[in-house]
Motif scaffolding. Structure first.
Motif, PDB file in Angstrom:
ATOM      1  N   SER A  42       0.798  -1.209   0.000  1.00  0.00           N
ATOM      2  CA  SER A  42       0.000   0.000   0.000  1.00  0.00           C
ATOM      3  C   SER A  42       0.830   1.258   0.000  1.00  0.00           C
ATOM      4  O   SER A  42       0.299   2.340  -0.118  1.00  0.00           O
ATOM      5  CB  SER A  42      -0.883   0.007   1.248  1.00  0.00           C
ATOM      6  OG  SER A  42      -0.079  -0.043   2.384  1.00  0.00           O
ATOM      7  N   SER A  99      -1.061  -7.424   3.806  1.00  0.00           N
ATOM      8  CA  SER A  99      -2.002  -6.333   4.079  1.00  0.00           C
ATOM      9  C   SER A  99      -2.520  -6.403   5.513  1.00  0.00           C
ATOM     10  O   SER A  99      -2.728  -5.365   6.156  1.00  0.00           O
ATOM     11  CB  SER A  99      -3.164  -6.374   3.080  1.00  0.00           C
ATOM     12  OG  SER A  99      -3.963  -7.529   3.261  1.00  0.00           O
ATOM     13  N   VAL A 102      -1.736  -3.284   8.514  1.00  0.00           N
ATOM     14  CA  VAL A 102      -2.725  -2.505   9.272  1.00  0.00           C
ATOM     15  C   VAL A 102      -2.586  -2.761  10.765  1.00  0.00           C
ATOM     16  O   VAL A 102      -2.864  -1.877  11.578  1.00  0.00           O
ATOM     17  CB  VAL A 102      -4.168  -2.796   8.780  1.00  0.00           C
ATOM     18  CG1 VAL A 102      -4.387  -2.227   7.401  1.00  0.00           C
ATOM     19  CG2 VAL A 102      -4.490  -4.278   8.827  1.00  0.00           C
ATOM     20  N   VAL A 105      -3.466   2.131   2.560  1.00  0.00           N
ATOM     21  CA  VAL A 105      -4.081   1.882   3.865  1.00  0.00           C
ATOM     22  C   VAL A 105      -5.194   2.903   4.029  1.00  0.00           C
ATOM     23  O   VAL A 105      -4.975   4.107   3.832  1.00  0.00           O
ATOM     24  CB  VAL A 105      -3.057   2.002   5.006  1.00  0.00           C
ATOM     25  CG1 VAL A 105      -3.759   1.934   6.358  1.00  0.00           C
ATOM     26  CG2 VAL A 105      -2.010   0.899   4.911  1.00  0.00           C
ATOM     27  N   GLY A 127      -6.272  -2.660   4.817  1.00  0.00           N
ATOM     28  CA  GLY A 127      -5.054  -2.725   4.024  1.00  0.00           C
ATOM     29  C   GLY A 127      -5.304  -3.347   2.665  1.00  0.00           C
ATOM     30  O   GLY A 127      -6.096  -4.292   2.533  1.00  0.00           O
TER      31      GLY A 127
END
Length: 455
Positions: A17, A401, A405, A448, A386
Motif C-alpha cells: 500500500s 495487508s 494494518v 491503507v 489494508g
C-alpha cells in the motif's frame, strides 16, 4: 530509481500500500569523496558527515550528501551485481536498465516535510509516457548496464529546511518486475539558525537627583567682536539620546478555520512546532464566533502544524517563514472536512520496510493526524483496511495487508488510543481501484484506509 530487468524475474518483493525501506540507526560514518563538482558553491556547514544510510537496493552506494544555498545534492553509484546470463543461442540477455523517477522526493521530520526532485545528472530521467513496441508490448527504457558495470550519478532536490539533518529518499514503490531504490537514514550537517528573541525595551537612564541650594552653572562668554563686555548665560541643556528601536523578529500569522462544506466557522486547536523539532512548541485556538486565530512566530523559521476539532478530520500544513521579514503579516485559512459514519479516508503517506510490515518513522506525521482526530472525538471508532496490488501471490498479499494494518494499529495504541476503538482487516489484492494500466498507474491499489464506524 528503478532497474528494469530484460528477463522478467520472479522477485520475492510483494506489492503493498505504500513506499518501503528501513530505518537503521546512525553511526557517524564518513562518506567517501565523489570527485564530482557542483555548479553551486557548497553551503557553509555541509560537511558530508553521515549516519549509516541504507539503500533498499544493494547495488546502490551513497558517495556524498551536500547542501548548497538552493539544493540538497546526493551523489550515488549504481553497480550492476547480477550474474552474467546468456540465452539459448549464447547471446547475453542480462541487461539492466536504470533511470530516475521525477516523482521521487526527500522525506524528513517523521514525514511532516517533503522536498521535491529538481534534476538528475548521469542517468536518464523517467519519462511519463511508457515506451511501447510495434505490437503494443512494453519496452525497456533508461540507461542499459551489464553485470559489473558502475554508473555514477547525481540527484538534485529542493534544499532541506535548516535544522533537518536526517532524512530519507523515496523514489518509488516496489513491484514484481521493477525493483525500487529507496535510501533511508541519510544525513547531512545542517544546523538550525538560532531562534531570535525580542530584546527587552530600552529605557533611558534616570536623571540624577538635583543638589539643593547650588547656583546654576554659568558660562563666561568670550568678548564680543563689537567690543561690548561679555555677559553670562546658562549652559545649553543636552537632550538624552533616543532609545534604539527594538528589533522586530516576529511574523503575525492569522486566518480563519472553517467547515470545508458550508464555510461556517470552526473552533479548532492548532498545534505547531519547528519543522526540525519533534516537540510541539505551542498551540492556539480559533474563536467559536468567527473561526479566526492568530499566532506570532519567529521569522526565518519553518513550522509545521496540525489543526484538529471535534467532528472533523485533522489537517496539517507548513508555514515557511524563512524568507518573511519580521513585522509582516501572513494569512493562512484552514478548511476542515467534517466526519460522518461510513466515511472512508486514505492515509496518503504511510511507509513500510520493503516487502515487510515494519512501519517507518516517515509515517508518523500522517498517523499523528489520526491520533489527534481520535483524541478530539473520544467516541470515534474506526476500521483500518489494508490493500495491495493485483500482482504477486494472492495469499502473501493478503497476509502482508493484514500485518501492515496491525502495525498501524499498534502505533495508535502506543499513542494512547484504546485498542477497542480500532478494528483491522486486510483485503490483499481483492479490492483494487484499477485492474488495468501500467505499474505506475496501478500504484493507487497499494493503500491503507480507515472507515469511520462511530463518532
Amino acid at each position: 530509481m528503478r532497474h528494469y530487468y530484460f528477463i522478467f524475474l520472479v522477485l520475492t518483493g510483494l506489492t503493498s500500500s505504500c513506499m518501503y525501506g528501513s530505518y537503521p540507526s546512525g553511526g557517524g560514518q564518513q562518506y567517501p569523496s565523489s570527485g564530482q563538482s557542483s555548479p553551486d558553491d557548497t553551503y557553509p556547514g555541509s560537511s558530508g558527515q553521515a549516519g549509516t544510510p541504507r539503500p533498499a537496493d544493494p547495488g546502490v552506494t551513497v558517495n556524498s550528501v551536500r547542501l548548497t544555498k538552493d539544493y540538497t545534492i546526493l551523489n550515488l553509484t549504481f553497480t550492476n551485481k547480477r550474474q552474467p546470463h546468456y540465452d539459448q543461442n549464447g547471446q547475453p540477455d542480462d541487461q539492466e536498465f536504470i533511470e530516475f523517477d521525477p516523482a521521487g522526493q526527500l522525506v524528513a521530520a517523521n514525514g511532516a516535510r517533503k522536498f521535491g526532485f529538481v534534476r538528475v545528472e548521469g542517468i536518464p530521467r523517467k519519462s511519463e509516457k511508457q515506451n511501447r513496441g510495434p505490437n503494443g508490448e512494453k519496452l525497456m527504457s533508461g540507461l542499459m548496464t551489464r553485470p559489473g558495470d558502475k554508473v555514477n550519478f547525481t540527484l538534485y532536490f529542493e534544499r532541506l529546511d535548516k535544522g533537518l539533518e536526517y532524512f530519507d529518499l523515496f523514489e518509488c514503490n516496489d513491484y514484481d518486475q521493477i525493483v525500487c531504490w529507496n535510501i533511508y537514514n541519510l544525513y547531512v550537517n545542517n544546523p538550525a539558525d538560532a531562534v531570535a528573541s525580542i530584546p527587552p525595551p530600552t529605557t533611558p537612564a534616570p536623571a540624577p537627583a538635583p543638589v539643593p541650594n547650588l547656583p546654576k552653572k554659568k558660562t563666561q562668554l568670550p568678548p564680543q567682536p563689537t567690543g561690548n563686555s561679555g555677559g553670562e548665560m546658562e549652559a545649553p541643556k543636552t537632550k538624552p539620546a533616543p532609545a534604539p528601536a527594538p528589533v522586530v523578529t516576529l511574523v503575525n500569522v492569522s486566518g480563519v478555520v472553517s467547515d470545508a462544506k458550508n464555510k461556517r466557522p470552526v473552533t479548532a486547536t492548532i498545534d505547531y512546532q519547528l519543522s526540525s523539532s519533534k516537540q510541539m512548541l505551542d498551540s492556539v485556538q480559533s474563536f467559536a464566533s468567527t473561526g479566526g486565530y492568530r499566532m506570532a512566530l519567529q521569522k526565518g523559521q519553518v513550522y509545521t502544524y496540525i489543526a484538529s476539532a471535534r467532528g472533523y478530520q485533522s489537517t496539517s500544513g507548513v508555514l515557511d517563514l524563512s524568507k518573511v521579514a519580521g513585522g509582516q503579516k501572513l494569512t493562512r485559512d484552514i478548511a476542515m472536512t467534517p466526519l460522518a459514519v461510513g466515511d472512508k479516508v486514505t492515509l496518503k503517506n504511510i511507509y513500510f520496510e520493503m516487502s515487510k510490515s515494519d512501519l517507518l518513522s516517515a509515517s508518523y506525521a500522517e498517523l499523528d493526524k489520526l491520533v489527534a482526530m481520535m483524541q478530539d472525538n473520544p467516541n470515534m471508532s474506526i476500521r483500518l483496511e489494508g490493500h495491495t496490488d493485483i500482482i504477486g501471490d494472492h495469499d502473501k498479499n493478503l497476509q502482508l495487508s493484514r500485518d501492515r494494518v496491525i502495525a498501524c494499529q499498534r502505533y495508535l495504541v502506543q499513542k494512547g488510543i484504546d485498542i477497542d476503538r480500532i478494528q483491522t482487516i486486510g483485503y490483499g489484492d481483492t479490492r483494487p481501484i484499477l485492474t488495468k494500466g501500467t505499474d505506475e498507474e496501478r500504484k493507487v491499489n497499494r493503500r491503507v484506509e480507515f472507515v469511520i464506524l462511530a463518532i
